[in-house]
Motif scaffolding. Structure first.
Motif, mmCIF file in Angstrom:
data_model
loop_
_atom_site.group_PDB
_atom_site.id
_atom_site.type_symbol
_atom_site.label_atom_id
_atom_site.label_comp_id
_atom_site.label_asym_id
_atom_site.label_seq_id
_atom_site.Cartn_x
_atom_site.Cartn_y
_atom_site.Cartn_z
ATOM 1 N N LYS A 8 0.813 -1.219 0.000
ATOM 2 C CA LYS A 8 0.000 0.000 0.000
ATOM 3 C C LYS A 8 0.848 1.271 0.000
ATOM 4 O O LYS A 8 0.309 2.368 -0.179
ATOM 5 C CB LYS A 8 -0.929 -0.004 1.224
ATOM 6 C CG LYS A 8 -1.928 -1.174 1.203
ATOM 7 C CD LYS A 8 -2.915 -1.096 2.338
ATOM 8 C CE LYS A 8 -2.317 -1.476 3.671
ATOM 9 N NZ LYS A 8 -1.960 -2.909 3.745
ATOM 10 N N GLN A 157 -9.368 14.700 1.342
ATOM 11 C CA GLN A 157 -9.561 14.332 2.745
ATOM 12 C C GLN A 157 -9.800 15.572 3.600
ATOM 13 O O GLN A 157 -10.605 15.545 4.544
ATOM 14 C CB GLN A 157 -8.344 13.556 3.264
ATOM 15 C CG GLN A 157 -8.037 12.269 2.516
ATOM 16 C CD GLN A 157 -9.277 11.447 2.267
ATOM 17 O OE1 GLN A 157 -9.926 10.956 3.189
ATOM 18 N NE2 GLN A 157 -9.628 11.281 1.000
ATOM 19 N N GLN A 248 -16.317 -6.191 0.279
ATOM 20 C CA GLN A 248 -15.412 -6.640 1.338
ATOM 21 C C GLN A 248 -14.148 -7.301 0.805
ATOM 22 O O GLN A 248 -13.243 -7.625 1.588
ATOM 23 C CB GLN A 248 -16.147 -7.630 2.246
ATOM 24 C CG GLN A 248 -17.434 -7.094 2.838
ATOM 25 C CD GLN A 248 -17.204 -5.902 3.752
ATOM 26 O OE1 GLN A 248 -16.276 -5.903 4.562
ATOM 27 N NE2 GLN A 248 -18.044 -4.882 3.632
ATOM 28 N N LYS A 251 -10.848 -5.267 1.445
ATOM 29 C CA LYS A 251 -10.574 -5.144 2.877
ATOM 30 C C LYS A 251 -9.791 -6.353 3.381
ATOM 31 O O LYS A 251 -8.824 -6.214 4.141
ATOM 32 C CB LYS A 251 -11.880 -5.002 3.662
ATOM 33 C CG LYS A 251 -11.683 -4.827 5.162
ATOM 34 C CD LYS A 251 -13.003 -4.913 5.927
ATOM 35 C CE LYS A 251 -13.925 -3.776 5.614
ATOM 36 N NZ LYS A 251 -15.133 -3.777 6.492
ATOM 37 N N HIS A 252 -10.171 -7.535 2.923
ATOM 38 C CA HIS A 252 -9.537 -8.757 3.408
ATOM 39 C C HIS A 252 -8.277 -9.111 2.623
ATOM 40 O O HIS A 252 -7.277 -9.533 3.212
ATOM 41 C CB HIS A 252 -10.551 -9.907 3.373
ATOM 42 C CG HIS A 252 -11.697 -9.721 4.310
ATOM 43 N ND1 HIS A 252 -11.597 -9.949 5.659
ATOM 44 C CD2 HIS A 252 -12.967 -9.288 4.088
ATOM 45 C CE1 HIS A 252 -12.755 -9.692 6.249
ATOM 46 N NE2 HIS A 252 -13.609 -9.294 5.310
ATOM 47 N N ASP A 255 -5.595 -6.197 3.416
ATOM 48 C CA ASP A 255 -5.372 -5.869 4.827
ATOM 49 C C ASP A 255 -5.668 -4.395 5.102
ATOM 50 O O ASP A 255 -4.842 -3.635 5.608
ATOM 51 C CB ASP A 255 -3.934 -6.201 5.237
ATOM 52 C CG ASP A 255 -3.733 -6.126 6.755
ATOM 53 O OD1 ASP A 255 -4.718 -6.314 7.493
ATOM 54 O OD2 ASP A 255 -2.590 -5.859 7.189
ATOM 55 N N LEU A 256 -6.912 -3.998 4.794
ATOM 56 C CA LEU A 256 -7.342 -2.620 5.015
ATOM 57 C C LEU A 256 -8.046 -2.487 6.357
ATOM 58 O O LEU A 256 -8.307 -3.477 7.038
ATOM 59 C CB LEU A 256 -8.262 -2.183 3.874
ATOM 60 C CG LEU A 256 -7.680 -2.312 2.458
ATOM 61 C CD1 LEU A 256 -8.718 -1.869 1.423
ATOM 62 C CD2 LEU A 256 -6.399 -1.510 2.307
ATOM 63 N N ASP A 257 -8.359 -1.274 6.713
ATOM 64 C CA ASP A 257 -8.973 -0.948 8.003
ATOM 65 C C ASP A 257 -10.289 -1.706 8.177
ATOM 66 O O ASP A 257 -11.259 -1.463 7.463
ATOM 67 C CB ASP A 257 -9.197 0.562 8.067
ATOM 68 C CG ASP A 257 -9.758 1.022 9.411
ATOM 69 O OD1 ASP A 257 -10.030 0.173 10.284
ATOM 70 O OD2 ASP A 257 -9.932 2.247 9.567
ATOM 71 N N ARG A 258 -10.311 -2.613 9.138
ATOM 72 C CA ARG A 258 -11.504 -3.443 9.350
ATOM 73 C C ARG A 258 -12.677 -2.641 9.912
ATOM 74 O O ARG A 258 -13.819 -3.090 9.868
ATOM 75 C CB ARG A 258 -11.183 -4.594 10.314
ATOM 76 C CG ARG A 258 -10.145 -5.590 9.798
ATOM 77 C CD ARG A 258 -10.661 -6.338 8.567
ATOM 78 N NE ARG A 258 -9.936 -7.569 8.310
ATOM 79 C CZ ARG A 258 -8.837 -7.670 7.602
ATOM 80 N NH1 ARG A 258 -8.311 -6.573 7.067
ATOM 81 N NH2 ARG A 258 -8.237 -8.833 7.400
ATOM 82 N N SER A 259 -12.423 -1.452 10.455
ATOM 83 C CA SER A 259 -13.503 -0.670 11.040
ATOM 84 C C SER A 259 -14.357 0.020 9.983
ATOM 85 O O SER A 259 -15.476 0.463 10.270
ATOM 86 C CB SER A 259 -12.943 0.386 11.997
ATOM 87 O OG SER A 259 -12.210 1.392 11.294
ATOM 88 N N GLN A 260 -13.843 0.107 8.746
ATOM 89 C CA GLN A 260 -14.631 0.715 7.678
ATOM 90 C C GLN A 260 -15.747 -0.235 7.246
ATOM 91 O O GLN A 260 -15.565 -1.448 7.226
ATOM 92 C CB GLN A 260 -13.730 1.031 6.479
ATOM 93 C CG GLN A 260 -12.735 2.150 6.718
ATOM 94 C CD GLN A 260 -13.407 3.504 6.878
ATOM 95 O OE1 GLN A 260 -14.522 3.725 6.404
ATOM 96 N NE2 GLN A 260 -12.739 4.410 7.573
ATOM 97 N N TYR A 263 -15.151 -1.142 1.226
ATOM 98 C CA TYR A 263 -14.321 -0.358 0.310
ATOM 99 C C TYR A 263 -14.888 -0.551 -1.090
ATOM 100 O O TYR A 263 -15.021 -1.675 -1.578
ATOM 101 C CB TYR A 263 -12.851 -0.794 0.362
ATOM 102 C CG TYR A 263 -12.168 -0.304 1.616
ATOM 103 C CD1 TYR A 263 -11.659 0.982 1.696
ATOM 104 C CD2 TYR A 263 -12.076 -1.136 2.733
ATOM 105 C CE1 TYR A 263 -11.059 1.439 2.855
ATOM 106 C CE2 TYR A 263 -11.479 -0.686 3.896
ATOM 107 C CZ TYR A 263 -10.972 0.603 3.952
ATOM 108 O OH TYR A 263 -10.382 1.067 5.108
#
Length: 582
Positions: A8, A157, A248, A251-252, A255-260, A263
Motif C-alpha cells: 500500500k 480528505q 469486502q 478489505k480482506h 489488509d485494510l482498516d476493518r472498522s470501515q 471499500y
C-alpha cells in the motif's frame, strides 16, 4: 479470503542524493536559514498548491526567518464575489459537472494590488523579504524559491473533514460534490499550469502532506528523482475509499482498516489523483504523481502519446469491489463530441471491466435489450427518478454472467453496471468524473443526499444500437491469440475499435520479455502471487510486484522482462497490459 502481500506504500528509491532531504520543521528551518546571506537583500518565495495549511507555515517558519518584510499574496486576490462572476460559466449550476477552466492564475488577482506589492518589495534595500501563499511567485521570482506541494487525494480528505473549502471562497460547509467540482474543473487545472514552470527551477520542494511533519528536498534532488523514475518500472500510492455499493474483497485481501463498513474504490493508477513516494536515504517524500507527468512527459509517456495527450496520463487502472456489496449505478459515459462540447475535455471515458474475481451468480449489465422502445426506457427512468416506481432494469438492460478473468468492453455510449459479487479491475481512459448515472436503485449517498442522476445528459449519449446481439458479438471476452513461445502466450483482449487503449493478456510460467516500443505501458498482475520485473540489459534494479498490483513502465524503459518469482516460481501467472494505440 486469503490475504495478499499487496504493497500500500510503494516507494521509488532515489540514488545519489543523500543529504538533499530533511524531515521536521526544525530541520526545514535550519536548511532554509543556511541559504540566507545575512544583511544583503534576499527575497524568499514560498508558493503553494491550494489546500496547503498556511497557518502551519506561518507558525513554524515565518517567525523563525524574522523577515524585514512579510507578504501574504492572498491579500491581492480578487474578492469572492469577483471570482464568482469570473468563474460562473465554468462552475455551472450542476452539483457534479462544470466546464474545464483555461484561466491563468493571474486572472484571480487584482493587477493593481500585485503592482503595489511589487513596489513594496522594490523599496526594501536589505534584509530578508518573504512572500508566501498560492501565487506568491506572481509578485517576484525570488532568490530562493520554495514550492509547497500537495496531492489531490489529500486535498479531498481535508474537504471531507470540514477543514478545507475551495481556494478564494468561504465554502467549507458547501456540498462536498460542489467543492470537488470547483477543484477538479478550475483550481487544479489553474495551479498545475502555475506550478509546472516553478518546479523546473525551484530551489526546494516542501512536502506538506502530513500535519506538523514536513519533508524538504532540494529542487535538484526532486528533478533527479523524477528523472530516475522515468527510467524504471514504478507504482504510485493507491488509495481506498468506501462507498454506498462497496464490498469486502479488498478489505480482506489487502489488509485494510476493518472498522470501515466497506471499500468501493481503489485508485491504483490515476496519476492525477495519486501520490508518488520518493525515498532519499532515511527521508521519504510524498509528492503528487502528476508532477512526474508535468515535468517529464516525454520519457514517461513517449513521443506519440505526449503529442496526443500533452501532460495528461491517459490510462487509468482502478478497482471496483462489490463482493458482499451492491450493484453499481446503471450508467453511461459521454461520446467524444459530447464531452468536448459540454465540458471542454478533449477525450472521453471509454473503459472496460476485467474480472479479478467473482462470486457464483455474479453479473455485469451491458447494453440495452434487443427490440426495446428507447423512449419507454427513458420514461421508466424518469418515473423512477421522480420516486414513482423502481426502474425495471430486467426489461430494458442486458445481464451477462461474470466470471473470473472475463473482460467486458465498455466504449462510451454503452449502458453498463457492475453487479454485486464482482471484483473489477477497471481499465479505462482517465476522465473518471464523467459518469452519467441513469438509475441508482433509490440509494442515498454517504452524505445522506440522493446520489446525482443525470438523465438529461445520459439520454443524449446512449447508443441504442448496442443491444443484446451487438454487445454479445463485440464487447464480451474478445480474446484472440497473438503469439506464443516457450512457457508463455499472448492474447489480444480489446479494447473496442472506438477506444484508444490496446490491452493484452500474457500467460507465463517462464520469463517473458516485453518492450514499450516508445509508448508508456501499464500492467497489473491478475494471476499469481508475485512476479519479478527486471531489465535484460541491467538498466534498472529488479522490481517485485504482487497479485493485483498495478505498475507503470515508462516509455523510456524499452525492454523489460517479467518472471514468476518467490512462491509463484514454476506456476502459471498472468498480466494485463495496456497502452495507447498508435
Amino acid at each position: 479470503m486469503k490475504q495478499t502481500h499487496y504493497d500500500k506504500y510503494p516507494e521509488v528509491r532515489v540514488e545519489g542524493f543523500d543529504g538533499h532531504a530533511w524531515r521536521s520543521w526544525s530541520a526545514v528551518r535550519k536548511t532554509i536559514a543556511a541559504r540566507l546571506p545575512g544583511q544583503r537583500k534576499t527575497v524568499i518565495i514560498i508558493d503553494c498548491y491550494p489546500g496547503v495549511r498556511l497557518a502551519e507555515i506561518e507558525q513554524q517558519l515565518m517567525a523563525y526567518l524574522q523577515p524585514t518584510l512579510l507578504i501574504n499574496v492572498e491579500t491581492a486576490r480578487h474578492s469572492e464575489a469577483h471570482l464568482h462572476d469570473l468563474l460562473a460559466e465554468n462552475l455551472t449550476d450542476d452539483r457534479v459537472f462544470g466546464v474545464l477552466s483555461c484561466h491563468q492564475l493571474s486572472d484571480f488577482f487584482c493587477a493593481d494590488k500585485l503592482a503595489q506589492l511589487r513596489q513594496k518589495v522594490q523599496a526594501i534595500d536589505e534584509g530578508t523579504i518573504v512572500i508566501y501563499g498560492p501565487g506568491a511567485a506572481l509578485i517576484h521570482p525570488g532568490e530562493v524559491l520554495i514550492y509547497c506541494d500537495l496531492a489531490r487525494w489529500e486535498i479531498q480528505q481535508r474537504f471531507r473533514s470540514g477543514e478545507l473549502g475551495n481556494w478564494g471562497v468561504d465554502n467549507k460547509d458547501e456540498d462536498l460534490l460542489r467543492r470537488y467540482k470547483r477543484a477538479f474543473f478550475i483550481e487544479w487545472r489553474v495551479f498545475d499550469r502555475h506550478k509546472t514552470p516553478l518546479l523546473k527551477r525551484a530551489d526546494y520542494l516542501l512536502d506538506t502532506s502530513r500535519q506538523d511533519d514536513p519533508a524538504l528536498i532540494t529542487g535538484e534532488a526532486l528533478r533527479a528523482g523524477l528523472q530516475q523514475t522515468t527510467q524504471r518500472p514504478f507504482r504510485v500510492v493507491p488509495f481506498f475509499d468506501p462507498g454506498v455499493w462497496g464490498g469486502q474483497w479488498m478489505k480482506h485481501h489487502f489488509d485494510l482498516d476493518r472498522s470501515q463498513p466497506n471499500y468501493a474504490w481503489c485508485f491504483d493508477c490515476v496519476p492525477e489523483e495519486n501520490s508518488l513516494l520518493l525515498r532519499f536515504d532515511d527521508v521519504r517524500v510524498e509528492i503528487p504523481s502528476q508532477d512526474l507527468v508535468l515535468l517529464y512527459p516525454r520519457p514517461l509517456l513517449g513521443e506519440k502519446v505526449h503529442a496526443r495527450f500533452g501532460t495528461e496520463f491517459p490510462i487509468r487502472f482502478d478497482f471496483l469491489d462489490t463482493v458482499d456489496g451492491q450493484n453499481l449505478s446503471v450508467q453511461v459515459h459521454p461520446l467524444t463530441e459530447y464531452i468536448q462540447q459540454h465540458f471542454g475535455m478533449h477525450y472521453t471515458q471509454d473503459e472496460s471491466y476485467y474480472l479479478l474475481d467473482a462470486r457464483p451468480g455474479a453479473e455485469v449489465c451491458l447494453g440495452t435489450r434487443s427490440g426495446i422502445d428507447p423512449q419507454a426506457m427513458l420514461d421508466d427512468l424518469a418515473a423512477a427518478q421522480r420516486g414513482e416506481k423502481s426502474f425495471d432494469d430486467g426489461k430494458f438492460i442486458n445481464r451477462f454472467p461474470a466470471r473470473k478473468h472475463d473482460h467486458f468492453l465498455i466504449p462510451a455510449g454503452t449502458v453498463h453496471c457492475a453487479g454485486a459479487g464482482t471484483m473489477v479491475l477497471e481499465i479505462s481512459a482517465t476522465p473518471y468524473i464523467f459518469t452519467f448515472k441513469l438509475w441508482d436503485w433509490g440509494r442515498l449517498g454517504s452524505d445522506g443526499l440522493p446520489r446525482p442522476v443525470h438523465l438529461d445528459h445520459g439520454a443524449q449519449v446512449i447508443d441504442w444500437q448496442r443491444d443484446t446481439q451487438w454487445v454479445s458479438e463485440h464487447l464480451i471476452n474478445q480474446f484472440a491469440p497473438v503469439a506464443e513461445g516457450d512457457g508463455w502466450s499472448e492474447e489480444r483482449t480489446g479494447l473496442h475499435t472506438r477506444e484508444f487503449i490496446e490491452t493484452r493478456r500474457h500467460w507465463f510460467s517462464k520469463p517473458v520479455t516485453h518492450h514499450t516500443q516508445g509508448n508508456v505501458n501499464v500492467l497489473n498482475l491478475v494471476e499469481g502471487s508475485e512476479a519479478l520485473i527486471d531489465s535484460p540489459h541491467h538498466a534498472f534494479a529488479p522490481f517485485v510486484v504482487n497479485f493485483a498490483e498495478t505498475f507503470i513502465v515508462p516509455a523510456a524503459v524499452g525492454a523489460y522482462r517479467i518472471s514468476p518469482h518467490g512462491s509463484s516460481a514454476g506456476k502459471q501467472l498472468a498480466t494485463m497490459k495496456a497502452w495507447v494505440r498508435g
